[in-house]
Design a protein around this motif. Structure first.
Motif, PDB file in Angstrom:
ATOM      1  N   ALA A 138       0.989  -1.178  -0.168  1.00  0.00           N
ATOM      2  CA  ALA A 138       0.008   0.107   0.034  1.00  0.00           C
ATOM      3  C   ALA A 138       0.856   1.259   0.019  1.00  0.00           C
ATOM      4  CB  ALA A 138      -0.908  -0.063   1.043  1.00  0.00           C
ATOM      5  N   GLU A 139       2.026   1.274   0.679  1.00  0.00           N
ATOM      6  CA  GLU A 139       2.844   2.422   0.830  1.00  0.00           C
ATOM      7  C   GLU A 139       3.675   2.738  -0.324  1.00  0.00           C
ATOM      8  OE1 GLU A 139       6.255   4.377   3.547  1.00  0.00           O
ATOM      9  OE2 GLU A 139       5.551   2.466   4.072  1.00  0.00           O
ATOM     10  N   ASN A 140       4.200   1.520  -0.790  1.00  0.00           N
ATOM     11  CA  ASN A 140       5.528   1.789  -1.819  1.00  0.00           C
ATOM     12  C   ASN A 140       4.930   1.470  -3.236  1.00  0.00           C
ATOM     13  OD1 ASN A 140       7.272   2.568  -0.109  1.00  0.00           O
ATOM     14  ND2 ASN A 140       7.717   0.787   0.730  1.00  0.00           N
ATOM     15  N   PRO A 145      -0.943   6.023   1.837  1.00  0.00           N
ATOM     16  CA  PRO A 145      -0.413   6.107   2.625  1.00  0.00           C
ATOM     17  C   PRO A 145      -1.708   5.597   4.233  1.00  0.00           C
ATOM     18  CG  PRO A 145      -0.574   8.218   1.978  1.00  0.00           C
ATOM     19  CD  PRO A 145      -0.812   7.250   0.994  1.00  0.00           C
ATOM     20  N   GLN A 146      -2.857   5.880   3.802  1.00  0.00           N
ATOM     21  CA  GLN A 146      -3.614   5.909   4.829  1.00  0.00           C
ATOM     22  C   GLN A 146      -3.661   4.156   4.995  1.00  0.00           C
ATOM     23  OE1 GLN A 146      -7.189   8.182   3.901  1.00  0.00           O
ATOM     24  NE2 GLN A 146      -6.766   9.812   5.146  1.00  0.00           N
ATOM     25  N   ALA A 147      -3.808   3.607   3.758  1.00  0.00           N
ATOM     26  CA  ALA A 147      -4.022   2.093   3.968  1.00  0.00           C
ATOM     27  C   ALA A 147      -2.863   1.519   4.521  1.00  0.00           C
ATOM     28  CB  ALA A 147      -4.483   1.696   2.649  1.00  0.00           C
ATOM     29  N   ALA A 148      -1.841   1.942   4.233  1.00  0.00           N
ATOM     30  CA  ALA A 148      -0.411   1.565   4.655  1.00  0.00           C
ATOM     31  C   ALA A 148      -0.607   1.554   6.275  1.00  0.00           C
ATOM     32  CB  ALA A 148       0.802   2.222   4.192  1.00  0.00           C
ATOM     33  N   ARG A 149      -0.735   2.914   6.658  1.00  0.00           N
ATOM     34  CA  ARG A 149      -0.675   3.176   8.209  1.00  0.00           C
ATOM     35  C   ARG A 149      -1.858   2.080   9.067  1.00  0.00           C
ATOM     36  NH1 ARG A 149      -1.359   8.002   7.979  1.00  0.00           N
ATOM     37  NH2 ARG A 149       0.695   8.593   8.573  1.00  0.00           N
ATOM     38  N   ALA A 150      -2.965   1.815   8.495  1.00  0.00           N
ATOM     39  CA  ALA A 150      -3.699   0.981   8.991  1.00  0.00           C
ATOM     40  C   ALA A 150      -3.308  -0.467   8.982  1.00  0.00           C
ATOM     41  CB  ALA A 150      -4.974   0.998   8.316  1.00  0.00           C
ATOM     42  N   ALA A 151      -2.701  -0.831   7.932  1.00  0.00           N
ATOM     43  CA  ALA A 151      -2.111  -2.308   7.906  1.00  0.00           C
ATOM     44  C   ALA A 151      -0.711  -2.276   8.914  1.00  0.00           C
ATOM     45  CB  ALA A 151      -1.650  -2.622   6.459  1.00  0.00           C
ATOM     46  N   TYR A 152      -0.210  -1.366   9.001  1.00  0.00           N
ATOM     47  CA  TYR A 152       0.943  -1.349   9.692  1.00  0.00           C
ATOM     48  C   TYR A 152       0.497  -1.444  11.291  1.00  0.00           C
ATOM     49  CZ  TYR A 152       4.087   0.098   5.908  1.00  0.00           C
ATOM     50  OH  TYR A 152       4.710   0.057   4.702  1.00  0.00           O
ATOM     51  N   ARG A 153      -0.401  -0.779  11.633  1.00  0.00           N
ATOM     52  CA  ARG A 153      -0.861  -0.678  12.969  1.00  0.00           C
ATOM     53  C   ARG A 153      -1.537  -1.972  13.425  1.00  0.00           C
ATOM     54  NH1 ARG A 153      -3.783   5.212  13.011  1.00  0.00           N
ATOM     55  NH2 ARG A 153      -2.033   6.408  13.765  1.00  0.00           N
ATOM     56  N   THR A 171       7.782  -2.695  12.092  1.00  0.00           N
ATOM     57  CA  THR A 171       6.510  -1.785  12.331  1.00  0.00           C
ATOM     58  C   THR A 171       6.783  -0.593  12.780  1.00  0.00           C
ATOM     59  OG1 THR A 171       5.630  -3.010  14.214  1.00  0.00           O
ATOM     60  CG2 THR A 171       4.841  -3.730  12.042  1.00  0.00           C
ATOM     61  N   TRP A 172       7.339  -0.365  13.770  1.00  0.00           N
ATOM     62  CA  TRP A 172       8.029   0.891  14.433  1.00  0.00           C
ATOM     63  C   TRP A 172       8.470   1.666  13.526  1.00  0.00           C
ATOM     64  CZ3 TRP A 172       6.398   3.285  18.462  1.00  0.00           C
ATOM     65  CH2 TRP A 172       6.206   2.610  19.693  1.00  0.00           C
ATOM     66  N   ARG A 173       9.329   1.158  12.528  1.00  0.00           N
ATOM     67  CA  ARG A 173      10.189   1.821  11.484  1.00  0.00           C
ATOM     68  C   ARG A 173       9.348   2.288  10.398  1.00  0.00           C
ATOM     69  NH1 ARG A 173      15.029   2.516   8.652  1.00  0.00           N
ATOM     70  NH2 ARG A 173      15.009   1.706   6.568  1.00  0.00           N
ATOM     71  N   HIS A 174       8.432   1.819   9.911  1.00  0.00           N
ATOM     72  CA  HIS A 174       7.538   2.006   9.027  1.00  0.00           C
ATOM     73  C   HIS A 174       6.523   3.036   9.356  1.00  0.00           C
ATOM     74  CE1 HIS A 174       9.141  -0.028   5.465  1.00  0.00           C
ATOM     75  NE2 HIS A 174       9.728  -0.755   6.483  1.00  0.00           N
ATOM     76  N   LEU A 175       5.957   2.824  10.704  1.00  0.00           N
ATOM     77  CA  LEU A 175       4.956   3.823  11.034  1.00  0.00           C
ATOM     78  C   LEU A 175       5.876   5.301  11.314  1.00  0.00           C
ATOM     79  CD1 LEU A 175       2.954   1.600  13.652  1.00  0.00           C
ATOM     80  CD2 LEU A 175       1.833   2.751  11.882  1.00  0.00           C
ATOM     81  N   ALA A 176       6.971   5.153  11.771  1.00  0.00           N
ATOM     82  CA  ALA A 176       7.577   6.370  11.751  1.00  0.00           C
ATOM     83  C   ALA A 176       7.973   7.008  10.833  1.00  0.00           C
ATOM     84  CB  ALA A 176       8.909   5.982  12.641  1.00  0.00           C
ATOM     85  N   GLY A 177       8.077   6.262   9.419  1.00  0.00           N
ATOM     86  CA  GLY A 177       8.389   6.843   8.343  1.00  0.00           C
ATOM     87  C   GLY A 177       7.256   7.576   7.783  1.00  0.00           C
ATOM     88  N   LEU A 178       6.263   6.864   8.043  1.00  0.00           N
ATOM     89  CA  LEU A 178       4.833   7.829   7.737  1.00  0.00           C
ATOM     90  C   LEU A 178       4.571   9.100   8.556  1.00  0.00           C
ATOM     91  CD1 LEU A 178       2.178   4.870   7.224  1.00  0.00           C
ATOM     92  CD2 LEU A 178       3.467   6.060   5.319  1.00  0.00           C
ATOM     93  N   SER A 179       5.097   8.915   9.685  1.00  0.00           N
ATOM     94  CA  SER A 179       5.068  10.015  10.533  1.00  0.00           C
ATOM     95  C   SER A 179       5.836  11.227  10.016  1.00  0.00           C
ATOM     96  CB  SER A 179       5.308   9.710  11.991  1.00  0.00           C
ATOM     97  OG  SER A 179       4.284   8.854  12.594  1.00  0.00           O
ATOM     98  N   LEU A 180       6.871  10.758   9.692  1.00  0.00           N
ATOM     99  CA  LEU A 180       8.049  11.743   9.117  1.00  0.00           C
ATOM    100  C   LEU A 180       7.475  12.554   7.720  1.00  0.00           C
ATOM    101  CD1 LEU A 180      10.768  12.948   9.733  1.00  0.00           C
ATOM    102  CD2 LEU A 180      11.680  11.374   8.330  1.00  0.00           C
TER     103      LEU A 180
END
Length: 259
Positions: A138-140, A145-153, A171-180
Motif C-alpha cells: 500500500a505504501e510503496n 499512505p492511509q491504507a499502509a498506516r492501517a495495515a502497519y498498525r 512496524t515501528w520503523r514504517h509507522l515512523a516513516g509515515l509520521s516523518l
C-alpha cells in the motif's frame, strides 16, 4: 515455531540450529543460513525461502535461488497455514522485484498477499507479518499512505501480542516513516529510536545501519552526522549491504521509500 523473513527473535530459542541460522542471517549471510535447512519439510523449506527472499530485498540479487526455494516450499506445504505462509513469501518476492525495478510484479504481489489472507486466519501467528507486507504494498506500490498506516498498525498490534520483537522493529520503523512524511518529527523520532533499540538488543546487525540512518533524519546536528557515520561504518562492515542504504546515508528527498 517457523521463523519467517521479518519475524522471530533468534535469541531465546534453545535450538542450536535456529541459533546458527539467526547468527548468519543477522550478519547478511542468508545463503549460508539457508544451506543449514532441509528443503523436504514444510517449516524449514518455508524458512529457507524466506531467508533467500530477504536476501533479494537487501542485496538486489539471488532472484533465481529465491524462486527455486519458494517453489519447493509451495510444493511441500500441506496445511492452509503453510500454504498461506508460502503465498505471503510469494507476495514479498514479487513486491521486492517491483520495488527494486527488476520487473513490475505489483499485480502478482497483491494477488499472492490476497491469497495468503484467505488462508491465514485472523489471529494466527502469520497474520501480523501478512498485515505488514500488505502495508508495504500500500505504501510503496499503491501509494496509499492511509491504507499502509492501517495495515502497519494491525501488524504492530499483532507483533506485540505474539512477542515478535523483530517484526515489531519493522512496524515501528514504517509507522515512523509515515509520521516523518506528515511532518510529525517527534513521533517519527520515537518510532525510529524504538526500532533501533530492538535491533541492537536482538543483534540484528544487517538491520541496524538502516535504523541508524532513519533516526538521523529526525535529529539535529551534530547527532545526525554521528548517527550517519555509524551507519556508514556498519554498511562498510557488511560489504555494502543493504544495497539501497547508500542512497539514504545523506538526508533523503521528501517521500523517499525505504525497504
Amino acid at each position: 515455531m517457523a521463523y519467517t523473513a521479518m519475524s522471530g527473535n533468534g535469541t531465546t530459542d534453545d535450538d542450536p540450529l535456529q541459533t546458527a541460522v539467526w547468527r548468519l542471517r543477522s550478519r547478511a549471510c542468508w545463503a549460508d543460513a539457508a544451506a543449514l535447512l532441509p528443503p523436504d519439510r514444510p517449516a524449514p523449506a518455508l524458512q529457507r525461502a524466506a531467508l533467500l527472499v530477504e536476501r533479494c530485498l537487501y542485496t538486489e540479487r539471488g532472484w533465481a535461488e529465491a524462486e527455486d526455494a519458494l517453489r519447493t516450499a509451495e510444493a511441500v506445504a500441506h496445511s492452509d497455514d503453510e500454504r498461506g505462509a508460502a503465498a505471503c513469501e510469494r507476495g514479498q518476492l514479487a513486491y521486492t522485484a517491483t520495488l527494486h525495478g527488476v520487473r513490475d510484479r505489483a499485480d502478482e504481489a497483491r494477488a499472492a498477499l490476497g491469497r495468503a489472507a484467505a488462508l491465514i486466519a485472523p489471529g494466527a501467528p502469520g497474520r501480523a507479518l501478512l498485515d505488514f507486507r500488505r502495508g508495504l504494498v500500500a505504501e510503496n506500490l499503491t501509494r496509499s499512505p492511509q491504507a499502509a498506516r492501517a495495515a502497519y498498525r494491525r501488524a504492530h498490534a499483532g507483533a506485540a501480542a505474539q512477542a515478535d520483537p523483530l517484526l515489531l522493529s519493522f512496524t515501528w520503523r514504517h509507522l515512523a516513516g509515515l509520521s516523518l512524511r506528515d511532518g510529525e518529527v517527534a513521533a517519527a523520532r520515537h518510532g525510529f529510536a524504538e526500532s533501533l533499540r530492538i535491533r541492537e538488543e536482538l543483534g540484528y546487525l544487517v538491520g541496524t545501519a538502516p535504523a541508524l540512518a532513519s533516526l538521523a533524519d529526525t535529529e539535529e546536528e551534530p547527532e545526525a552526522s554521528r548517527l550517519r557515520e555509524e551507519a556508514r561504518r556498519l554498511f562498510r562492515l557488511l560489504g555494502g549491504v543493504p544495497t539501497w542504504l547508500a542512497r539514504h546515508l545523506t538526508p533523503p528527498a521528501p517521500g523517499a521509500a525505504t525497504a
